[in-house]
Design an enzyme around this catalytic site. Structure first.
Site, PDB file in Angstrom:
ATOM      1  N   HIS A  18      -9.539 -10.992  29.522  1.00  0.00           N
ATOM      2  CA  HIS A  18     -10.042 -10.683  30.866  1.00  0.00           C
ATOM      3  C   HIS A  18     -11.412 -10.009  30.795  1.00  0.00           C
ATOM      4  O   HIS A  18     -12.366 -10.423  31.478  1.00  0.00           O
ATOM      5  CB  HIS A  18      -9.046  -9.772  31.574  1.00  0.00           C
ATOM      6  N   GLU A  19     -11.507  -8.983  29.982  1.00  0.00           N
ATOM      7  CA  GLU A  19     -12.764  -8.245  29.893  1.00  0.00           C
ATOM      8  C   GLU A  19     -13.867  -9.061  29.222  1.00  0.00           C
ATOM      9  O   GLU A  19     -15.047  -8.904  29.549  1.00  0.00           O
ATOM     10  CB  GLU A  19     -12.550  -6.920  29.155  1.00  0.00           C
ATOM     11  N   HIS A  22     -15.705 -10.919  31.924  1.00  0.00           N
ATOM     12  CA  HIS A  22     -16.734 -10.095  32.561  1.00  0.00           C
ATOM     13  C   HIS A  22     -17.947  -9.928  31.633  1.00  0.00           C
ATOM     14  O   HIS A  22     -19.100 -10.073  32.058  1.00  0.00           O
ATOM     15  CB  HIS A  22     -16.172  -8.700  32.882  1.00  0.00           C
TER      16      HIS A  22
END
Length: 441
Positions: A18-19, A22
């Site tokens: 997920h990170e 980003h």
């Protein structure tokens, strides 16, 4: 220990992916990244790369974050290694924010595709005898029917059949099953017009649809038990019990339990011989006070299995469709919770995730990878909800900025953050309560 390791592994993979979503898009947009952290709180391990980004593992593994440079933190002069995040045009900020949830969805696609490419052994979609009075029985389905299609969508395995049925239950009132029955291909239409709430009852069981279990094969006999006294020996295969022919394990156990202290005639296959004998199940009191019959044998047996595998292109295609279907199914279940059609008891938290992570890890890598894909989809969908504090909340602010032509007032954002925090706190308490009820209830 296995549950803890599986839980940490699950969180580590999902949070990191997920990170990284980003991080990758922020770097592509030229933003300076100050810290990439898996976990919150005190930093346990850290390393700084040549771009000045600190990579960290923190003490609390229930999340993570990518800290980006903001204009309020920037030095007086321009930074050659990147620009502040809040100086990006709104479309680029939206791209950075949405990249995290999309990374989770991409991970699910890759995991589902990998399972299809490698191939998995799954139970064949062969039905057990539907209980009398159920929808399946009324439709004419019988023990031994092999499902080959649901609404003309081909079916290879029991997990595929179950997934297709759950999809249909959330949308339609009837479903058409194509089955092979006694060498013939038949069509059966069953009524599924009821609320599918997994927290109350398995929807498949309610319909009368269950996997045909293996033929009852005696693996061991308790010395002095009713079975041993009747002459049952290890290796015997039950071919009939009390007038019921070719029962599976579940049917056999149910018949035995209903006949405490009553003689039951058994027909057994012992190597190359067929023999008959009579056994009287001994009464046994359950914790609920109910008296059931037991004969003191341990049963085993294997269900028919099929290898489900696809080529590279079809595996990727199926990974995309399975991820999209799972995401849409999750959204529909959330909507049904809001309308009261589905119980809020279905909301799960970290304790349930840890429990399921451990269970699937014990079953095998296929079950664990499937679980990982499912949770990755759930995480992606959850983060896209328009709730302040989540990625979807930030996207909502950016949409308001596009409509207004300027960012929302700071007071709006502050109130939204407070409301979002309160809502997430309530959901966390509810999830933890449901977790505890599942474990101790």
């Amino acid at each position: 220990m296995l549950t803890l390791v599986a839980f940490i592994t699950t969180l580590g993979i999902l949070i990191t992916f997920h990170e990284l979503g980003h991080y990758a898009v922020a770097r592509w947009c030229g933003v300076k990244i100050l810290r990439f952290s898996v976990g919150f709180g005190r930093v346990i391990l850290r390393r700084t790369d040549r771009h000045g980004t600190e990579w960290a593992i923190s003490a609390i593994p229930l999340g993570g974050y990518v800290k980006m440079l903001e204009s309020s933190e920037a030095h007086a002069g321009p930074d050659p290694s990147g620009q502040p995040f809040d100086t990006l045009v709104v479309w680029r900020r939206m791209a950075v924010v949405v990249a995290g949830p999309l990374a989770n969805l991409l991970l699910a696609v890759l995991l589902y595709a990998a399972l299809g490419l490698v191939g998995t052994q799954e139970p064949a979609p062969i039905l057990g005898a539907p209980p009398a009075g159920t929808v399946a029985a009324q439709a004419g389905l019988m023990a031994g029917d092999r499902v080959v299609a649901v609404d003309q969508s081909p079916i290879q395995s029991w997990p595929q059949f179950r997934w297709e049925m759950l999809q249909q239950m959330s949308d339609d009132t009837q479903v058409e099953l194509t089955v092979e029955q006694g060498g013939r291909t038949l069509t059966r239409v069953i009524d599924i017009a009821f609320t599918a709430d997994p927290s109350r009852e398995d929807p498949m069981r309610r319909l009368g649809l269950r996997l045909q279990g293996p033929r009852p094969t005696v693996k061991s006999v308790v010395s002095g038990g009713a079975g041993a006294q009747a002459g049952i020996v290890t290796g015997d295969v039950v071919t009939a019990v009390g007038g019921s022919h070719d029962p599976d394990n579940v049917q056999f156990i149910e018949i035995v339990q209903k006949n405490a202290d009553k003689p039951l005639e058994l027909q057994l296959q012992r190597q190359d011989r067929s023999i008959r004998l009579t056994v009287t199940p001994a009464p046994f009191a359950l914790e609920s006070g109910e008296i059931v019959g037991r004969i003191g044998v341990q049963l085993g047996g294997d269900v028919p299995m099929v290898l489900v595998s696809y080529g590279l292109v079809e595996s990727l295609s199926r990974g995309v469709s399975r991820t999209a279907e799972t995401a849409w199914f999750s959204l529909k279940m959330m909507g049904k919770m809001l309308t009261g059609e589905v119980s809020w008891r279905n909301v799960s938290g970290p304790v349930t995730i840890a429990d399921y992570a451990g269970q699937t890890a014990r079953i095998g890598w296929v079950a664990f990878v499937s679980f990982l894909a499912l949770v990755s989809v759930s995480l992606g969908v959850l983060n896209l909800l328009p709730i302040p504090m989540l990625d979807g909340g930030h996207l909502l602010y950016y949409l308001i900025e596009i409509v207004r032509g300027s960012p929302p007032p700071a007071r709006w954002i502050d109130l939204g953050q407070r409301a979002g925090f309160g809502l997430l706190a309530c959901l966390m308490v509810l999830a933890l309560f449901n977790d505890l009820v599942r474990i101790f209830g």
